[in-house]
Design a protein around this motif. Structure first.
Motif, PDB file in Angstrom:
ATOM      1  N   VAL A  50      47.244-104.148  57.305  1.00  0.00           N
ATOM      2  CA  VAL A  50      46.846-105.085  58.347  1.00  0.00           C
ATOM      3  C   VAL A  50      45.342-105.081  58.561  1.00  0.00           C
ATOM      4  CG1 VAL A  50      47.090-105.702  60.772  1.00  0.00           C
ATOM      5  CG2 VAL A  50      49.070-105.005  59.467  1.00  0.00           C
ATOM      6  N   HIS A  51      44.693-103.946  58.454  1.00  0.00           N
ATOM      7  CA  HIS A  51      43.241-103.933  58.567  1.00  0.00           C
ATOM      8  C   HIS A  51      42.566-104.232  57.253  1.00  0.00           C
ATOM      9  CE1 HIS A  51      41.024-102.027  62.245  1.00  0.00           C
ATOM     10  NE2 HIS A  51      41.726-103.080  62.563  1.00  0.00           N
ATOM     11  N   GLY A  52      43.348-104.591  56.284  1.00  0.00           N
ATOM     12  CA  GLY A  52      42.781-105.058  55.044  1.00  0.00           C
ATOM     13  C   GLY A  52      42.602-103.983  53.991  1.00  0.00           C
ATOM     14  N   MET A  53      42.318-104.451  52.790  1.00  0.00           N
ATOM     15  CA  MET A  53      42.094-103.570  51.657  1.00  0.00           C
ATOM     16  C   MET A  53      40.626-103.160  51.602  1.00  0.00           C
ATOM     17  SD  MET A  53      43.426-101.988  49.200  1.00  0.00           S
ATOM     18  CE  MET A  53      45.023-102.752  49.495  1.00  0.00           C
ATOM     19  N   THR A  54      40.389-101.912  51.203  1.00  0.00           N
ATOM     20  CA  THR A  54      39.038-101.393  50.996  1.00  0.00           C
ATOM     21  C   THR A  54      39.037-100.602  49.695  1.00  0.00           C
ATOM     22  OG1 THR A  54      39.498 -99.356  52.198  1.00  0.00           O
ATOM     23  CG2 THR A  54      38.641-101.212  53.488  1.00  0.00           C
ATOM     24  N   ALA A  55      37.847-100.272  49.200  1.00  0.00           N
ATOM     25  CA  ALA A  55      37.750 -99.518  47.947  1.00  0.00           C
ATOM     26  C   ALA A  55      38.454 -98.165  48.022  1.00  0.00           C
ATOM     27  CB  ALA A  55      36.278 -99.347  47.561  1.00  0.00           C
TER      28      ALA A  55
ATOM     29  N   ILE B 156      41.039 -97.252  49.837  1.00  0.00           N
ATOM     30  CA  ILE B 156      42.486 -97.460  49.825  1.00  0.00           C
ATOM     31  C   ILE B 156      42.953 -97.850  48.432  1.00  0.00           C
ATOM     32  CG2 ILE B 156      44.368 -98.881  50.731  1.00  0.00           C
ATOM     33  CD1 ILE B 156      42.784 -99.144  53.315  1.00  0.00           C
ATOM     34  N   ALA B 157      42.238 -98.782  47.796  1.00  0.00           N
ATOM     35  CA  ALA B 157      42.625 -99.236  46.462  1.00  0.00           C
ATOM     36  C   ALA B 157      42.614 -98.076  45.463  1.00  0.00           C
ATOM     37  CB  ALA B 157      41.696-100.353  45.997  1.00  0.00           C
ATOM     38  N   ASP B 158      41.598 -97.235  45.509  1.00  0.00           N
ATOM     39  CA  ASP B 158      41.527 -96.091  44.597  1.00  0.00           C
ATOM     40  C   ASP B 158      42.669 -95.120  44.852  1.00  0.00           C
ATOM     41  OD1 ASP B 158      39.270 -97.019  43.289  1.00  0.00           O
ATOM     42  OD2 ASP B 158      37.874 -95.935  44.606  1.00  0.00           O
ATOM     43  N   ARG B 159      42.958 -94.872  46.096  1.00  0.00           N
ATOM     44  CA  ARG B 159      43.983 -93.895  46.433  1.00  0.00           C
ATOM     45  C   ARG B 159      45.387 -94.399  46.119  1.00  0.00           C
ATOM     46  NH1 ARG B 159      43.224 -93.458  51.833  1.00  0.00           N
ATOM     47  NH2 ARG B 159      44.948 -94.841  52.335  1.00  0.00           N
ATOM     48  N   GLU B 160      45.654 -95.648  46.436  1.00  0.00           N
ATOM     49  CA  GLU B 160      47.010 -96.169  46.311  1.00  0.00           C
ATOM     50  C   GLU B 160      47.375 -96.571  44.891  1.00  0.00           C
ATOM     51  OE1 GLU B 160      49.188 -96.271  49.127  1.00  0.00           O
ATOM     52  OE2 GLU B 160      47.546 -94.975  49.747  1.00  0.00           O
ATOM     53  N   VAL B 161      46.421 -97.085  44.123  1.00  0.00           N
ATOM     54  CA  VAL B 161      46.714 -97.566  42.767  1.00  0.00           C
ATOM     55  C   VAL B 161      45.750 -96.978  41.748  1.00  0.00           C
ATOM     56  CG1 VAL B 161      46.792 -99.605  41.280  1.00  0.00           C
ATOM     57  CG2 VAL B 161      47.807 -99.696  43.560  1.00  0.00           C
ATOM     58  N   GLY B 162      44.444 -97.181  41.950  1.00  0.00           N
ATOM     59  CA  GLY B 162      43.452 -96.721  40.983  1.00  0.00           C
ATOM     60  C   GLY B 162      43.275 -97.681  39.827  1.00  0.00           C
ATOM     61  N   ARG B 163      42.202 -97.476  39.106  1.00  0.00           N
ATOM     62  CA  ARG B 163      41.847 -98.361  37.987  1.00  0.00           C
ATOM     63  C   ARG B 163      42.950 -98.413  36.918  1.00  0.00           C
ATOM     64  NH1 ARG B 163      39.441-102.778  35.957  1.00  0.00           N
ATOM     65  NH2 ARG B 163      38.967-102.493  33.745  1.00  0.00           N
ATOM     66  N   ASP B 164      43.668 -97.304  36.750  1.00  0.00           N
ATOM     67  CA  ASP B 164      44.696 -97.275  35.720  1.00  0.00           C
ATOM     68  C   ASP B 164      45.899 -98.148  36.056  1.00  0.00           C
ATOM     69  OD1 ASP B 164      43.281 -95.493  34.090  1.00  0.00           O
ATOM     70  OD2 ASP B 164      44.024 -93.766  35.210  1.00  0.00           O
ATOM     71  N   GLY B 165      45.969 -98.643  37.272  1.00  0.00           N
ATOM     72  CA  GLY B 165      47.080 -99.506  37.638  1.00  0.00           C
ATOM     73  C   GLY B 165      46.778-100.987  37.531  1.00  0.00           C
TER      74      GLY B 165
ATOM     75  N   CYS C 123      51.750 -94.988  54.484  1.00  0.00           N
ATOM     76  CA  CYS C 123      51.912 -93.698  55.132  1.00  0.00           C
ATOM     77  C   CYS C 123      51.703 -92.535  54.179  1.00  0.00           C
ATOM     78  CB  CYS C 123      53.312 -93.604  55.737  1.00  0.00           C
ATOM     79  SG  CYS C 123      53.586 -94.845  57.008  1.00  0.00           S
ATOM     80  N   LEU C 124      51.809 -92.777  52.874  1.00  0.00           N
ATOM     81  CA  LEU C 124      51.724 -91.689  51.919  1.00  0.00           C
ATOM     82  C   LEU C 124      50.499 -91.855  51.035  1.00  0.00           C
ATOM     83  CD1 LEU C 124      55.462 -91.503  50.774  1.00  0.00           C
ATOM     84  CD2 LEU C 124      54.310 -90.116  52.504  1.00  0.00           C
ATOM     85  N   THR C 125      49.851 -90.761  50.725  1.00  0.00           N
ATOM     86  CA  THR C 125      48.739 -90.774  49.779  1.00  0.00           C
ATOM     87  C   THR C 125      49.287 -90.476  48.397  1.00  0.00           C
ATOM     88  OG1 THR C 125      47.201 -90.018  51.450  1.00  0.00           O
ATOM     89  CG2 THR C 125      46.567 -89.710  49.155  1.00  0.00           C
ATOM     90  N   ARG C 126      49.040 -91.377  47.476  1.00  0.00           N
ATOM     91  CA  ARG C 126      49.558 -91.208  46.133  1.00  0.00           C
ATOM     92  C   ARG C 126      48.481 -90.605  45.236  1.00  0.00           C
ATOM     93  NH1 ARG C 126      51.133 -96.323  48.016  1.00  0.00           N
ATOM     94  NH2 ARG C 126      53.367 -96.571  48.242  1.00  0.00           N
ATOM     95  N   ALA C 127      48.773 -89.526  44.625  1.00  0.00           N
ATOM     96  CA  ALA C 127      47.794 -88.866  43.767  1.00  0.00           C
ATOM     97  C   ALA C 127      47.506 -89.705  42.533  1.00  0.00           C
ATOM     98  CB  ALA C 127      48.331 -87.498  43.339  1.00  0.00           C
ATOM     99  N   GLY C 128      46.269 -89.674  42.058  1.00  0.00           N
ATOM    100  CA  GLY C 128      45.887 -90.424  40.880  1.00  0.00           C
ATOM    101  C   GLY C 128      46.537 -89.853  39.640  1.00  0.00           C
ATOM    102  N   ALA C 129      46.669 -90.686  38.618  1.00  0.00           N
ATOM    103  CA  ALA C 129      47.267 -90.256  37.353  1.00  0.00           C
ATOM    104  C   ALA C 129      46.743 -91.120  36.241  1.00  0.00           C
ATOM    105  CB  ALA C 129      48.788 -90.346  37.438  1.00  0.00           C
TER     106      ALA C 129
END
Length: 553
Positions: free
Chosen positions: A38-43, A45-54, A15-21
């Motif tokens: 439920v509709h699965g992971m996409t690029a 979503i992955a960038d927004r929720e975690v990002g490469r630094d995670g 429900c929340l967009t997490r800013a990159g850091a």
């Protein structure tokens, strides 16, 4: 997509967009990995929720045997990982599953080759080499300790990798020059076809095939205006290769919890009055199976497989191991449905709160519902395990589904709307408003319906509390007891008083029948010939020992 119905599933992006850091906090990565997508992971979503630094924290979670959502971790790594993730995923595959592994861990193992395919598609040679090793046609060349299901997933992973080496291996498997397993030529052909297809990412599709965000406007929440309670029957089959099949008892619990959420209004006490919808969903029939161990239908990676599974006609709901395609590609999709239509496919979820929302959500798509814009709604595109709301329009659809849904729908009584926010299917006192649903003795009957002191109960709701009630299981407020034996007339059968001739009069007072039976006048006292007042085992009409003194014989 099909001409008769759109494909519906749930894009659970949180429900929340997490800013990159630059430095991603451990808590943020962990929270993202615990969400249900439920509709699965996409690029995106992955960038927004975690990002490469995670990624470093994701790898720590992958190695933590106690973390409950390894399937999500693998899905994130599919879009964020590189060389370091390849090594970790290969180790994860090599470890295999421990005894009693959760459905999420079982799914994570089958998703790992899928993730390697995405990493290989970004140019990571080690990921491609791992897939080539897993799909080698002879034991000496294969990655050790890898089972047939993982090899099957690796064949599809080669289809994602898309390099010339991957295409060559798929061609060799398809024409039989390389044989990882007997069923793999057909899988390799599907993977090659998928490479050539133009597929729309699942995250761009809404439940009814429209672009995400193009949902219907909010509808005000109001009490259910229906005059009837409707009960839905939902049938189930598991694919024979599902590692954690849905059982009848588990599904009963899942659907009971889903029905509770649908029938509960104003769950959080806010200013919005939710619909206490008079509907319930329950299992119908026994739990069956479909498919064969080698048909590949337990892992949906392309449109052909999806159509083959959804078109299984033996039951509405199908349970499989993995879904990575639902009208478009995604990773670790949890549910996919015809909208509207008579078919839905889901994977297993260990937590019953999440699983109950998932099943009711996907069934709602079958009935014709799209996505809600209310983040707390059952039909919202994100399942956080706390979704409880149905709008007035959504509730109306449960009462009157689309015809193509072929819903097994029956009328289960009146929808009384007694003034509280709990509909009859779950209300422990459906005739008296009791917002707190208090049930001090835990017998399933609300305290306001019992009004008994000392912890006693009134299960038949006749206003007479046990143990004083002479007929505790049948409503008899007058407590009539003609023969004075302590058993109320309403309860007496067989050797006790009854109304055997159906005249609505206790047999001992039934002069009309006795007049016919004995030729008596209306002024003579007579007992019903069908009773046995002296408890000797003989019907009174033939019992001369009883009637002799009564008739002067």
């Amino acid at each position: 997509m099909t001409s008769r119905a759109a494909i519906g599933s749930v894009l659970l992006a949180g429900c929340l967009t997490r800013a990159g850091a630059a430095a991603v906090p451990e808590s943020r990565v962990r929270a993202a990995a615990l969400d249900l997508y439920v509709h699965g992971m996409t690029a995106p979503i992955a960038d927004r929720e975690v990002g490469r630094d995670g990624v470093a924290e994701l790898l720590r979670l992958l190695d933590d045997p106690a973390f409950p959502r390894h399937d999500n971790v693998v899905a994130f790594l599919a879009y964020l990982g590189g060389h370091e993730s390849t090594e970790a995923l290969v180790r994860f595959i090599g470890r295999g599953l421990h005894a009693g592994a959760s459905a999420e861990d079982q799914r994570a193992l089958l998703l790992a080759p899928h993730a390697l395919g995405h990493i290989a598609a970004r140019g990571e040679r080690g990921a491609l080499d791992a897939l080539l090793s897993i799909t080698a046609g002879h034991a000496a060349g294969r990655t050790p300790g890898v089972g047939a299901s993982v090899r099957e997933a690796a064949v599809m992973g080669l289809g994602i990798a898309g390099s010339s080496a991957a295409r060559d291996r798929l061609a060799a498997i398809a024409d039989g020059r390389v044989v990882p397993d007997a069923s793999h030529p057909e899988l390799a052909s599907r993977a090659r076809a998928a490479l050539d297809d133009s597929q729309t990412p699942a995250h761009e599709l809404g439940a009814d095939g429209i672009a995400a965000g193009d949902f219907a406007p909010d509808v005000a929440y109001t009490p259910d205006p229906s005059l009837q309670t409707h009960a839905h029957g939902l049938s189930l089959i598991n694919h024979v290769s599902v590692t954690s099949p849905m059982t009848a008892s588990r599904l009963d619990g899942v659907l009971q919890e889903g029905s509770r959420r649908a029938a509960t209004g104003d769950v959080d006490g806010d200013a919005i009055v939710d619909v206490s919808c008079c509907v319930s969903v329950s299992r119908t029939g026994s739990v069956g199976t479909f498919g064969t161990a080698s048909d590949g239908l337990d892992m949906i990676n392309d449109g052909t497989t999806l159509t083959n599974v959804l078109n299984q006609s033996a039951a509405r709901a199908k349970v499989v191991n993995v879904i990575n395609y639902c009208g478009g590609s995604g990773t670790n999709i949890i549910g996919c449905s015809y909208t509207p239509g008579r078919s839905m496919v889901v994977v297993r979820v260990s937590n019953i709160s999440y699983e109950s929302v998932l099943w009711l959500h996907e069934y709602g798509h079958n009935l014709g519902l799209g996505h809600s814009t209310d983040s707390r709604a059952i039909m919202f595109g994100s399942d956080n395990g706390a979704n409880n709301r149905l709008s007035l329009a959504e509730c109306a659809t449960f009462h009157a589904p689309a015809g193509s849904a072929s819903a097994q729908l029956t009328v289960a009584g009146a929808c009384t709307n007694d003034g509280d926010s709990f509909a009859d299917p779950i209300d422990n006192c459906p005739l008296v408003a009791n917002e707190n649903q208090a049930d001090g003795n835990g017998n399933g009957i609300g305290d306001v319906c019992e009004a008994c002191a000392g912890g006693t109960t009134d299960p038949d709701r006749d206003g007479v509390c046990d143990p004083e009630d002479n007929c505790p299981t049948t409503n008899n407020p007058n407590q009539d007891d003609f023969d004075g034996d302590g058993f109320g007339d309403a309860c007496e059968t067989g050797a006790r008083l009854a109304d055997i001739d159906g005249s609505s009069r206790v047999d001992g007072f039934d002069l009309a029948r006795l007049g016919r039976a004995f030729g008596a006048t209306s002024g003579q006292p007579r007992y019903d010939a069908a009773s046995d007042l002296d408890r000797d085992g003989q019907v009174d009409g033939a019992d001369l020992a009883l009637f002799a003194p009564q008739f002067g014989k």
